[in-house]
Enzyme design. Sequence first.
Site, PDB file in Angstrom:
ATOM      1  N   ASN A  83     -40.211  12.564  91.703  1.00 41.61           N
ATOM      2  CA  ASN A  83     -40.372  12.724  90.258  1.00 41.61           C
ATOM      3  C   ASN A  83     -39.337  11.835  89.567  1.00 41.61           C
ATOM      4  OD1 ASN A  83     -40.166  13.590  87.600  1.00 41.61           O
ATOM      5  ND2 ASN A  83     -40.385  15.750  88.081  1.00 41.61           N
TER       6      ASN A  83
ATOM      7  N   HIS B 166     -47.981  12.475  84.605  1.00 47.17           N
ATOM      8  CA  HIS B 166     -46.592  12.467  85.046  1.00 47.17           C
ATOM      9  C   HIS B 166     -46.555  12.993  86.480  1.00 47.17           C
ATOM     10  CE1 HIS B 166     -42.499  13.448  85.681  1.00 47.17           C
ATOM     11  NE2 HIS B 166     -42.707  14.749  85.604  1.00 47.17           N
TER      12      HIS B 166
ATOM     13  N   CYS C 107     -39.707  14.465  80.945  1.00 46.32           N
ATOM     14  CA  CYS C 107     -40.901  13.991  81.651  1.00 46.32           C
ATOM     15  C   CYS C 107     -41.981  13.513  80.694  1.00 46.32           C
ATOM     16  CB  CYS C 107     -41.452  15.083  82.544  1.00 46.32           C
ATOM     17  SG  CYS C 107     -40.251  15.628  83.755  1.00 46.32           S
TER      18      CYS C 107
HETATM   19  O1  UT7 Z   1     -41.305  17.695  85.872  1.00 49.97           O
HETATM   20  C1  UT7 Z   1     -41.080  19.018  86.096  1.00 49.97           C
HETATM   21  C2  UT7 Z   1     -40.246  19.159  87.328  1.00 49.97           C
HETATM   22  N1  UT7 Z   1     -40.484  20.301  88.115  1.00 49.97           N
HETATM   23  C3  UT7 Z   1     -41.613  20.555  88.787  1.00 49.97           C
HETATM   24  O2  UT7 Z   1     -42.615  19.925  88.708  1.00 49.97           O
HETATM   25  C4  UT7 Z   1     -41.554  21.682  89.729  1.00 49.97           C
HETATM   26  C5  UT7 Z   1     -42.684  22.653  89.669  1.00 49.97           C
HETATM   27  N2  UT7 Z   1     -42.488  23.640  90.698  1.00 49.97           N
HETATM   28  C6  UT7 Z   1     -42.753  23.418  91.995  1.00 49.97           C
HETATM   29  O3  UT7 Z   1     -43.241  22.379  92.333  1.00 49.97           O
HETATM   30  C7  UT7 Z   1     -42.424  24.490  92.990  1.00 49.97           C
HETATM   31  O4  UT7 Z   1     -42.069  25.671  92.318  1.00 49.97           O
HETATM   32  C8  UT7 Z   1     -41.297  24.039  93.930  1.00 49.97           C
HETATM   33  C9  UT7 Z   1     -41.776  22.916  94.842  1.00 49.97           C
HETATM   34  C10 UT7 Z   1     -40.070  23.594  93.177  1.00 49.97           C
HETATM   35  C11 UT7 Z   1     -40.871  25.206  94.815  1.00 49.97           C
HETATM   36  O5  UT7 Z   1     -41.995  25.730  95.489  1.00 49.97           O
HETATM   37  P1  UT7 Z   1     -42.231  27.302  95.549  1.00 49.97           P
HETATM   38  O6  UT7 Z   1     -43.423  27.512  96.346  1.00 49.97           O
HETATM   39  O7  UT7 Z   1     -42.224  27.822  94.139  1.00 49.97           O
HETATM   40  O8  UT7 Z   1     -40.955  27.772  96.346  1.00 49.97           O
HETATM   41  P2  UT7 Z   1     -39.811  28.831  95.942  1.00 49.97           P
HETATM   42  O9  UT7 Z   1     -38.895  28.261  94.916  1.00 49.97           O
HETATM   43  O10 UT7 Z   1     -40.428  30.148  95.651  1.00 49.97           O
HETATM   44  O11 UT7 Z   1     -39.035  28.910  97.280  1.00 49.97           O
HETATM   45  C12 UT7 Z   1     -39.680  29.349  98.489  1.00 49.97           C
HETATM   46  C13 UT7 Z   1     -38.642  29.334  99.590  1.00 49.97           C
HETATM   47  C14 UT7 Z   1     -37.361  30.046  99.242  1.00 49.97           C
HETATM   48  O12 UT7 Z   1     -36.897  30.690 100.411  1.00 49.97           O
HETATM   49  P3  UT7 Z   1     -37.171  32.261 100.626  1.00 49.97           P
HETATM   50  O13 UT7 Z   1     -36.522  32.955  99.473  1.00 49.97           O
HETATM   51  O14 UT7 Z   1     -38.661  32.428 100.663  1.00 49.97           O
HETATM   52  O15 UT7 Z   1     -36.515  32.522 101.941  1.00 49.97           O
HETATM   53  C15 UT7 Z   1     -36.422  28.925  98.886  1.00 49.97           C
HETATM   54  O16 UT7 Z   1     -35.066  29.265  99.097  1.00 49.97           O
HETATM   55  O17 UT7 Z   1     -38.282  27.964  99.884  1.00 49.97           O
HETATM   56  C16 UT7 Z   1     -36.859  27.841  99.840  1.00 49.97           C
HETATM   57  N3  UT7 Z   1     -36.527  26.495  99.397  1.00 49.97           N
HETATM   58  C17 UT7 Z   1     -36.403  25.449 100.227  1.00 49.97           C
HETATM   59  N4  UT7 Z   1     -36.537  25.360 101.558  1.00 49.97           N
HETATM   60  C18 UT7 Z   1     -36.371  24.145 102.113  1.00 49.97           C
HETATM   61  C19 UT7 Z   1     -36.307  26.066  98.135  1.00 49.97           C
HETATM   62  N5  UT7 Z   1     -36.050  24.747  98.136  1.00 49.97           N
HETATM   63  C20 UT7 Z   1     -36.104  24.343  99.428  1.00 49.97           C
HETATM   64  C21 UT7 Z   1     -35.932  23.109 100.070  1.00 49.97           C
HETATM   65  N6  UT7 Z   1     -36.087  23.039 101.392  1.00 49.97           N
HETATM   66  N7  UT7 Z   1     -35.656  21.978  99.376  1.00 49.97           N
END
Ligand code: UT7
Length: 331
Positions: free
Chosen positions: A288, A258, A114
């Site tokens: 992204n 980014h 990135c």
């Molecule tokens: O350039 C660098 C690239 N990466 C980034 O910029 C990512 C930075 N991180 C983030 O933006 C966030 O951490 C995410 C958007 C990736 C995830 O958000 P979060 O609030 O940290 O969610 P989480 O990973 O803690 O997941 C919350 C819930 C989980 O379910 P449970 O365990 O609460 O039942 C996941 O299984 O959301 C679920 N989940 C989804 N649900 C629907 C994870 N991915 C998805 C999905 N659709 N695509």
Amino acid sequence: MPIQSRITGLGFHVPPRTVTNHDLEKVMDTNDAWIVERTGIRERHFVDPGTGSSDLGVEAARKALADAGRTSADVDFVIFATTTPDWMFPGNGVIVQQQLGLGTVGALDVRNACSGFVYALSVADAFVRMGRYRCVLVIGAEVQSTGLDLTTRGRDMAVLFGDGAGAAVVEPCEAPRGILSWALHSEGALAKELWCEAPSSREAGRVTHEMLDAGRQFPQMNGRQVFKNATTRFPEVIHEVLAASGHTLDQVKLIVPHQANRRIGDAVAERLGVAPERVFQNIERYGNTTAASIPIALTEARAQGLVNDGDLIVLAAFGAGFAWAGCVIRW
Ligand code: UT7
């Protein structure tokens, strides 16, 4: 007058196929509301089979050259930033050299994910300022879609990324205009918080059936760790490059970060104490696009009249490595 470098042309290209969140709902357990709320992404572009990141990069480069009023004959060096090259080797730089008919100019490949575009831009700036090259083509391009696990297993990553390319032409100029400062950083202790293990030179045959069955050819991420570090490192590096160029935040017209996640962009604006509209965001339509996201965003921001001669612009990136970088430009 000391020689500096400036961006004289910009261009971007995305593949025509748009993939909405609703399209992703058909192949994995996800939903539009979750994706929009957590990331701000509504759609992204995916290539059709057979298109590589070099193909997107060549199209973006053609537009950047036209925008600069330059032709292939003017280019004396190429830098190609991508995490998703067409082949293991050689890198995409030589493909661009051949496709655009650039004689036998040097072609450098950058793999800083990135942050790749800002890293590449800093190299172009150094080469131009030292008087070695006069027209450097800097490209950031990615095809992420072919490397994503587009099933429920990979949904945390798969919904975030898109394909695309952006390019800039970098040429000499006289101060006070041009690229004024930049900073590059990395922290390899956190490499496995956002990484893709395979294919790997540590494995005989580079990738094993066991690796494929376990999905180790797909990128893996600790989303919370990325989020936490990004929201710290973005403001940090922005303050650093502004201090280096002798400016303050209130002199900045626009920050072009980014495009990782709308919530990260919003958090960066909040931590810096700047109005959200001074942090450019277009992730809604592209997702992204890794090394391509800054040149795509910069091209769009300029097209929208947000980047004009004399404006102070800050670029900032954070991603896999972790690696992060910033750059101040007097447009
Ligand atoms: O350039 C660098 C690239 N990466 C980034 O910029 C990512 C930075 N991180 C983030 O933006 C966030 O951490 C995410 C958007 C990736 C995830 O958000 P979060 O609030 O940290 O969610 P989480 O990973 O803690 O997941 C919350 C819930 C989980 O379910 P449970 O365990 O609460 O039942 C996941 O299984 O959301 C679920 N989940 C989804 N649900 C629907 C994870 N991915 C998805 C999905 N659709 N695509």
